[in-house]
Motif scaffolding. Structure first.
Motif, PDB file in Angstrom:
ATOM      1  N   GLN A 361       0.854  -1.292   0.067  1.00 40.48           N
ATOM      2  CA  GLN A 361      -0.035   0.034   0.236  1.00 40.48           C
ATOM      3  C   GLN A 361       0.829   1.194  -0.043  1.00 40.48           C
ATOM      4  O   GLN A 361       1.739   1.121   0.892  1.00 40.48           O
ATOM      5  CB  GLN A 361      -0.795   0.185   1.409  1.00 40.48           C
ATOM      6  N   ARG A 362       0.663   2.174  -0.805  1.00 40.98           N
ATOM      7  CA  ARG A 362       1.430   3.510  -0.978  1.00 40.98           C
ATOM      8  C   ARG A 362       0.902   4.278   0.162  1.00 40.98           C
ATOM      9  O   ARG A 362      -0.391   4.702   0.135  1.00 40.98           O
ATOM     10  CB  ARG A 362       1.506   3.915  -2.346  1.00 40.98           C
ATOM     11  N   SER A 363       1.754   4.854   1.035  1.00 40.38           N
ATOM     12  CA  SER A 363       1.235   5.673   2.085  1.00 40.38           C
ATOM     13  C   SER A 363       2.560   6.305   2.892  1.00 40.38           C
ATOM     14  O   SER A 363       3.511   5.747   2.962  1.00 40.38           O
ATOM     15  CB  SER A 363       0.497   4.713   3.030  1.00 40.38           C
ATOM     16  N   ASP A 364       1.937   7.397   3.324  1.00 39.36           N
ATOM     17  CA  ASP A 364       3.009   8.172   4.075  1.00 39.36           C
ATOM     18  C   ASP A 364       2.591   7.997   5.622  1.00 39.36           C
ATOM     19  O   ASP A 364       3.469   8.585   6.653  1.00 39.36           O
ATOM     20  CB  ASP A 364       2.979   9.756   3.979  1.00 39.36           C
ATOM     21  N   ALA A 365       1.787   7.163   6.079  1.00 42.33           N
ATOM     22  CA  ALA A 365       1.253   7.050   7.271  1.00 42.33           C
ATOM     23  C   ALA A 365       2.314   6.186   8.028  1.00 42.33           C
ATOM     24  O   ALA A 365       2.709   5.150   7.335  1.00 42.33           O
ATOM     25  CB  ALA A 365      -0.229   6.699   7.303  1.00 42.33           C
ATOM     26  N   GLU A 366       1.931   6.382   9.350  1.00 41.54           N
ATOM     27  CA  GLU A 366       2.775   5.228  10.283  1.00 41.54           C
ATOM     28  C   GLU A 366       1.969   3.829  10.169  1.00 41.54           C
ATOM     29  O   GLU A 366       0.513   4.082  10.379  1.00 41.54           O
ATOM     30  CB  GLU A 366       2.783   5.816  11.581  1.00 41.54           C
TER      31      GLU A 366
END
Ligand SMILES: Nc1ncnc2c1ncn2[C@@H]1O[C@H](COP(=O)(O)OP(=O)(O)O)[C@@H](O)[C@H]1O
Ligand SMILES: CC(=O)OP(=O)(O)O
Ligand SMILES: [Mg+2]
Length: 405
Positions: A361-366
């Motif tokens: 999953q592309r994500s900038d989240a923790e």
């Protein structure tokens, strides 16, 4: 309180301006190619258009002037006067054995940073230039330094000593220090908080893999081992740094190739790692691209990078007699699903099970990227060294104000 965070390198100066009332980033940017007539300035304020400029910036004092100029720019600026900057926080790579936490800059602190030039010749001279440049431009603004080495000062002697004559440690402080401590501390604490487990009761391995790369063994909230040593060259294979090699290679290669000390240093720091094996690049994005196109050397570079990191993770699980949490961070760790997948595929013997869907999953989240059944939780935590520096600076300046009152 507005705090300017500075990460000064030999030829660059990165900055972020924080409003610490709400930890908002008001602006960030960098000056690259300091020392040249065609230095590159970039500046991105939160809610305004940014600036890109090429200008003559021959030394760090000018770089700071340029930064202040952009922050107070009549159209793009976020400040109306320099007086709106209350304090400056700096990243300092090497704090030796003198600093196990952040400190307010005074003459003695500057002397100590200078004394450590030998141990971090690429980094510490640039940091001192950054501190002096702020003094020249903003003489009354208090400054704080935050050390990459500080978090690792809890390592026991069995981790930090080299098995070489003790006189070298006693006379010249030749020992392992470790780096990226601000990042290892930040991501490990965040990871524990996110899964709601007490930080001081966990066995954590953090992998900070970016341009420079290191991993750390964090036992009950304290760093007990880390892969970088006296300098940021030891340990993992990196973009252009070799990491661990047989030390006998140095005199041997010097003799065979007629290399000087400077040349061999430059070979190990700038022309090794992914770059040397792939012959393509030290940037993991390009390695993965070439590997997908069938390039054999890129594939070998990727495999070596992954294998060497995996051996460290295994070693640190053994060092702590267990592992609860594996954390990935920095450029490669946060972004390369391929590397995380390759690593975790070969750590199943520990009871580690990657959630392949969550991993890609592309994500900038923790986020957690292991399955619910996995005995070891695997997480991706974007690092934020600048925020830690801003927080430490804020805390120390507030404490000093209370002392004065
Ligand atoms: N999407 C991506 N996939 C794989 N690697 C990436 C990606 N984005 C960045 N990187 C890697 O991250 C590195 C930079 O990491 P970073 O933590 O920003 O370094 P530093 O702060 O030390 O300059 C690049 O050299 C590149 O190898
Ligand atoms: C200490 C070190 O290697 O720093 P960087 O990753 O910024 O090169
Ligand atoms: Mg970095």
């Amino acid at each position: 309180m507005n705090i300017l965070v500075i990460n000064a390198g030999s030829s660059s100066l990165k900055f972020q301006l924080y409003n610490m009332d709400n930890e908002e980033v008001l602006a960030k940017g960098k000056v690259e190619r300091i020392g040249m007539e065609t230095a590159i300035l970039s500046y991105d304020p939160a809610e305004r258009q940014g600036i890109r400029e090429v200008a003559e910036v021959l030394e760090h004092t000018t770089a700071i002037q340029k930064v202040l100029g952009m922050l107070m720019h009549k159209d793009h600026g976020v400040l109306s006067s320099m007086k709106e900057i209350d304090a400056v926080g700096h990243r300092v790579v090497h704090g030796g054995e003198s600093f196990s936490s952040s400190v307010i800059v005074n003459e003695e602190v500057k002397r100590e940073i200078r004394r450590l030039f030998d141990l971090a010749p690429l980094h510490n001279p640039a940091h001192l230039l950054g501190i002096q440049a702020v003094e020249n431009n903003m003489p009354d603004v208090p400054q704080v330094v935050v050390f990459d080495t500080a978090f690792h000062q809890t390592m026991p002697p069995k981790s930090y000593l080299y098995p070489i004559p003790m006189v070298l440690y006693k006379k010249h402080q030749i020992r392992r220090y470790g780096f990226h401590g601000t990042s290892h501390a930040y991501v490990s604490e965040r990871a524990a908080a996110l899964i709601q487990k007490p930080f001081d009761k966990l066995k954590i391995v953090t992998c900070h893999i970016g341009n420079g790369a290191s991993c750390a063994a964090i036992l009950n909230g304290r760093s007990v081992d880390t892969s970088m040593g006296m300098t940021p060259l030891e340990g993992l294979m990196m973009g252009t740094r070799s990491g661990d090699i047989d030390p006998a290679i140095v005199p041997f290669a010097m003799g065979k190739e007629e290399l000087t000390l400077n040349e061999v240093n430059s070979m190990l720091n700038k022309h090794s790692g992914l770059m040397a094996i792939s012959g393509i690049s030290g940037d993991m994005r390009e390695i993965v691209r070439a590997m997908e196109a069938g390039d054999r050397n890129a594939t070998l570079a990727f495999e070596m990078y992954e294998y060497r990191l995996r051996k460290y993770i295994g070693a640190y699980a053994a060092a702590m007699n267990g592992l609860d949490l594996l954390v990935f961070t920095a450029g490669v760790g946060e972004n390369s699903a391929e590397l995380r997948e390759a690593l975790c595929r070969n750590l199943t013997f520990l009871g580690l099970e990657l959630d392949e869907h969550a991993n890609v999953q592309r994500s900038d989240a923790e986020r957690v990227i292991s399955t619910k059944e996995s005995r070891i939780q695997v997480m991706v935590i974007p690092t934020n060294e600048e925020l830690v520096i801003a927080r430490d600076t804020h805390r120390l300046i507030l404490a000093r104000e209370e002392d004065v009152v």
